[in-house]
Design a protein around this motif. Structure first.
Motif, mmCIF file in Angstrom:
data_model
loop_
_atom_site.group_PDB
_atom_site.id
_atom_site.type_symbol
_atom_site.label_atom_id
_atom_site.label_comp_id
_atom_site.label_asym_id
_atom_site.label_seq_id
_atom_site.Cartn_x
_atom_site.Cartn_y
_atom_site.Cartn_z
ATOM 1 N N VAL A 101 0.827 -1.204 0.000
ATOM 2 C CA VAL A 101 0.000 0.000 0.000
ATOM 3 C C VAL A 101 0.865 1.259 0.000
ATOM 4 C CG1 VAL A 101 -1.694 1.332 1.295
ATOM 5 C CG2 VAL A 101 -1.939 -1.138 1.127
ATOM 6 N N PHE A 102 1.867 1.296 0.889
ATOM 7 C CA PHE A 102 2.548 2.569 1.129
ATOM 8 C C PHE A 102 3.893 2.724 0.425
ATOM 9 C CE2 PHE A 102 -0.397 2.243 4.687
ATOM 10 C CZ PHE A 102 -1.019 3.467 4.578
ATOM 11 N N VAL A 105 3.774 1.994 -4.156
ATOM 12 C CA VAL A 105 3.310 3.119 -4.966
ATOM 13 C C VAL A 105 4.482 3.782 -5.695
ATOM 14 C CG1 VAL A 105 2.357 5.439 -4.780
ATOM 15 C CG2 VAL A 105 1.305 3.560 -3.538
ATOM 16 N N ILE A 116 4.524 3.025 -11.806
ATOM 17 C CA ILE A 116 4.057 4.040 -12.754
ATOM 18 C C ILE A 116 4.314 5.433 -12.198
ATOM 19 C CG2 ILE A 116 2.079 4.835 -14.086
ATOM 20 C CD1 ILE A 116 0.771 2.205 -13.650
ATOM 21 N N VAL A 117 4.069 5.586 -10.880
ATOM 22 C CA VAL A 117 4.272 6.897 -10.275
ATOM 23 C C VAL A 117 5.726 7.329 -10.428
ATOM 24 C CG1 VAL A 117 4.284 8.132 -8.087
ATOM 25 C CG2 VAL A 117 2.368 6.658 -8.655
ATOM 26 N N MET A 121 7.261 10.811 -11.904
ATOM 27 C CA MET A 121 7.648 11.775 -10.881
ATOM 28 C C MET A 121 8.727 12.750 -11.318
ATOM 29 S SD MET A 121 7.596 9.990 -7.200
ATOM 30 C CE MET A 121 8.512 11.057 -6.117
ATOM 31 N N ARG A 152 13.138 13.679 -0.929
ATOM 32 C CA ARG A 152 11.810 13.920 -1.452
ATOM 33 C C ARG A 152 10.772 12.942 -0.885
ATOM 34 N NH1 ARG A 152 10.466 13.840 -7.786
ATOM 35 N NH2 ARG A 152 8.506 14.940 -7.679
ATOM 36 N N PRO A 154 8.378 11.411 1.662
ATOM 37 C CA PRO A 154 7.736 11.961 2.864
ATOM 38 C C PRO A 154 7.821 10.995 4.043
ATOM 39 C CG PRO A 154 6.063 11.104 1.383
ATOM 40 C CD PRO A 154 7.381 10.939 0.679
ATOM 41 N N ARG A 191 -3.947 -5.806 -8.019
ATOM 42 C CA ARG A 191 -3.300 -4.541 -8.287
ATOM 43 C C ARG A 191 -1.783 -4.684 -8.223
ATOM 44 N NH1 ARG A 191 -5.890 -0.807 -4.995
ATOM 45 N NH2 ARG A 191 -7.284 -0.634 -6.734
ATOM 46 N N VAL B 59 -6.191 6.217 -9.094
ATOM 47 C CA VAL B 59 -6.405 4.810 -8.741
ATOM 48 C C VAL B 59 -6.144 3.901 -9.936
ATOM 49 C CG1 VAL B 59 -8.053 3.126 -7.887
ATOM 50 C CG2 VAL B 59 -8.023 5.425 -6.935
ATOM 51 N N GLY B 61 -4.991 4.941 -13.115
ATOM 52 C CA GLY B 61 -3.797 5.336 -13.866
ATOM 53 C C GLY B 61 -2.516 5.085 -13.100
ATOM 54 N N GLN B 62 -2.473 5.492 -11.828
ATOM 55 C CA GLN B 62 -1.221 5.386 -11.072
ATOM 56 C C GLN B 62 -1.183 4.161 -10.174
ATOM 57 O OE1 GLN B 62 0.968 7.761 -11.875
ATOM 58 N NE2 GLN B 62 -0.622 8.569 -13.206
ATOM 59 N N ARG B 63 -2.285 3.418 -10.111
ATOM 60 C CA ARG B 63 -2.375 2.222 -9.272
ATOM 61 C C ARG B 63 -2.037 2.520 -7.817
ATOM 62 N NH1 ARG B 63 -3.219 -2.041 -12.251
ATOM 63 N NH2 ARG B 63 -2.748 -1.927 -14.454
ATOM 64 N N ILE B 64 -2.600 3.595 -7.295
ATOM 65 C CA ILE B 64 -2.405 3.903 -5.883
ATOM 66 C C ILE B 64 -3.546 3.256 -5.117
ATOM 67 C CG2 ILE B 64 -2.039 5.749 -4.209
ATOM 68 C CD1 ILE B 64 -1.493 7.622 -6.535
ATOM 69 N N ASP B 65 -3.210 2.564 -4.043
ATOM 70 C CA ASP B 65 -4.226 1.912 -3.227
ATOM 71 C C ASP B 65 -5.041 2.975 -2.483
ATOM 72 O OD1 ASP B 65 -4.540 -1.131 -1.960
ATOM 73 O OD2 ASP B 65 -5.238 0.481 -0.650
ATOM 74 N N TYR B 68 -3.588 4.316 0.702
ATOM 75 C CA TYR B 68 -2.453 5.239 0.695
ATOM 76 C C TYR B 68 -2.937 6.625 1.098
ATOM 77 C CZ TYR B 68 1.708 7.735 -0.746
ATOM 78 O OH TYR B 68 2.833 8.511 -0.732
ATOM 79 N N VAL B 86 0.238 14.983 1.707
ATOM 80 C CA VAL B 86 0.333 13.687 1.026
ATOM 81 C C VAL B 86 0.445 13.882 -0.488
ATOM 82 C CG1 VAL B 86 -1.026 11.627 0.453
ATOM 83 C CG2 VAL B 86 -0.821 12.349 2.824
ATOM 84 N N PRO B 89 4.697 15.086 -2.531
ATOM 85 C CA PRO B 89 5.871 14.382 -3.036
ATOM 86 C C PRO B 89 5.726 13.896 -4.475
ATOM 87 C CG PRO B 89 5.285 13.567 -0.870
ATOM 88 C CD PRO B 89 4.188 14.461 -1.303
ATOM 89 N N CYS B 90 4.543 13.435 -4.854
ATOM 90 C CA CYS B 90 4.366 12.916 -6.206
ATOM 91 C C CYS B 90 4.244 14.040 -7.215
ATOM 92 C CB CYS B 90 3.117 12.077 -6.297
ATOM 93 S SG CYS B 90 3.149 10.670 -5.238
ATOM 94 N N HIS B 91 3.713 15.153 -6.766
ATOM 95 C CA HIS B 91 3.486 16.242 -7.705
ATOM 96 C C HIS B 91 4.725 17.122 -7.729
ATOM 97 C CE1 HIS B 91 -0.704 15.636 -8.893
ATOM 98 N NE2 HIS B 91 -0.709 14.895 -7.821
ATOM 99 N N SER B 92 5.478 17.007 -8.776
ATOM 100 C CA SER B 92 6.753 17.709 -8.860
ATOM 101 C C SER B 92 6.515 19.218 -8.829
ATOM 102 C CB SER B 92 7.468 17.339 -10.153
ATOM 103 O OG SER B 92 6.703 17.806 -11.242
#
Lengths: 208, 213
Positions: A101-102, A105, A116-117, A121, A152, A154, A191, B59, B61-65, B68, B86, B89-92
């Motif tokens: 989960v954490f 990602v 993918i993230v 990024m 970077r 968190p 997933r 969810v 597109g980025q496969r974030i649970d 999270y 939250v 960090p992902c958003h540059s």
């Protein structure tokens, strides 16, 4: 007679509320109550939140500082070199769940940094956790990265309890020891399979 | 002397009686039916938000649970909305300077939380708890629908009392393994339900004090 009238008026008036507290169009069915909901705005206080932050300079009794190696990941100022909890299958299962989960990602479900993230990024990208450099990090150090973040990345202390963070560290150690195929086989969530799929293509690319 | 009321008034009297009866029964029935329609429960109504946050992008597109961001769902009564820290960090930095994310940037720099608009809301006299549902095998999808396909989140379930109680009477068919709690598009297996109910010690809770306390 007069007294009875006054009594009736008092009883009826006791049921009145300010019109501002009523939901428009609703017949006062107590749907909105004079109670503070978490996350609501206060409308009264300087900081517009109803949930209060602990006062500066205080800490909760369960917090890290006073709970030794388990809470801080260090002993005598040095990062501990072993997970200070009994590494049981339950702990590893917990770590697996929380990692997916954490951490997956960004670092990918296999830890290769191929999520993918990560691809979206931009620099600095989440690195692979399977590299020799990261494998050489003592568990206490990785625990502290999960607690406080690094660069970077968190901090994850709000999301994960100390026990959960140790579980993640234990699972990561197991992941680092395993080959990527066995990690894939242990995976059951749809997933994460998706993430692992991307991960393993990246690993294959790196080997080429 | 002619009769004071002509003959047809008999029919009128009967018709009036029937009409009054119909109104007495019909109006409450119609009202009761109406409060159950999506119009009254605000079901399927997308809610505009200060930031055009899109669950599809994050969810699918980025496969974030889900957990999270909604990380207190497993351990508290509230699933919670993520703090803006939250998102960062992902958003540059390039992204953060775009107009779409201006409210997020403001919130992070000022320390004031962003005010999202509520989508699912129960009345104040109902007690609800996420942790018990999530830990006993009721997936997010069962109550919130296919969030992964929503550009703007809408209330997918009616959230009426009959909806809650229907599941509470017989929860087994709605259960899924804990590893699939946040899975979207889960295909339920008929035989698995009763097994999971036994494994997670799921009870059927229908006393009023379960939800009204």
């Amino acid at each position: 007679m007069n007294r009875a009238c006054v009594l009736v008026v008092i009883i009826v008036a006791a049921a009145c509320t300010k019109s501002s507290e009523r939901e428009p169009g609703d017949f006062e069915r107590m749907r909105i109550q004079q109670r503070d909901e978490p996350y609501a705005a206060s409308g009264r206080l300087a900081i517009d939140e109803r949930m209060r932050h602990p006062p500066a300079g205080t800490m909760s009794r369960e917090s890290e500082a006073d709970s030794g190696a388990i809470g801080s990941g260090t002993s005598a100022g040095q990062p501990v070199t072993q997970v200070p909890l009994a590494v049981t299958p339950e702990l590893l299962a917990l770590g697996h769940e929380k990692f997916d989960v954490f951490c997956a990602v960004c670092h990918g479900a296999g830890g290769f940094g191929g999520s993918i993230v990560a691809a979206n990024m931009g620099a600095p990208r989440p690195p692979s956790l399977r590299s020799a450099a990261v494998q050489a990090l003592p568990p206490g150090f990785v625990f502290n990265i999960a607690t406080k973040g690094i660069g970077r990345m968190p901090p994850y202390a709000p999301q994960l309890t100390a026990r959960e963070r140790w579980a993640v560290v234990a699972y990561l150690e197991q992941l680092q020891r395993s080959t990527s195929t066995s990690a894939e086989q242990r995976e059951d969530s749809v997933r994460a399979i998706g993430i692992r799929g991307i991960d393993s293509t990246l690993a294959a690319e790196q080997q080429r | 002397m002619p009769a004071l009321f002509p003959h047809w008034t008999n029919t009128l009297a009967r018709a009036t009686l029937i009409a009054v009866l119909c109104t007495l029964v019909g109006v409450p029935v119609a009202l009761m039916a109406w409060v159950r329609t999506p119009n009254a429960t605000r079901q399927y109504e997308p809610v505009a938000q200060p930031v055009a946050f899109d669950h599809r992008i994050h969810v699918t597109g980025q496969r974030i649970d889900c957990r999270y961001c909604h990380y207190s769902a497993e351990r508290s009564s509230y699933a919670g909305i993520p703090p803006t820290s939250v998102c960062v960090p992902c958003h540059s930095t390039a992204w953060m300077s775009s107009d779409v994310l201006a409210p997020v940037r403001q919130s992070v720099s000022s320390g004031r939380p962003l005010r999202w608009n509520r989508v699912d809301a129960l009345p104040g006299f109902v007690y609800f708890n996420h942790a018990i549902h999530v830990n006993k095998g009721v997936g997010c999808e069962s109550c919130h629908g296919r969030v992964d396909r929503m550009a703007q989140v809408y209330q997918a379930a009616p959230l009426t009392m009959s909806w809650c109680v229907n599941c509470h009477r017989n929860p087994a068919p709605h259960l899924r393994p804990l590893s699939a709690i946040t899975t979207m598009g889960y295909v339920s297996q008929r035989e698995l339900g009763p097994q999971l109910a036994q494994k997670y010690h799921v009870r059927s809770l229908t006393t009023c004090t379960t939800c009204h306390r």
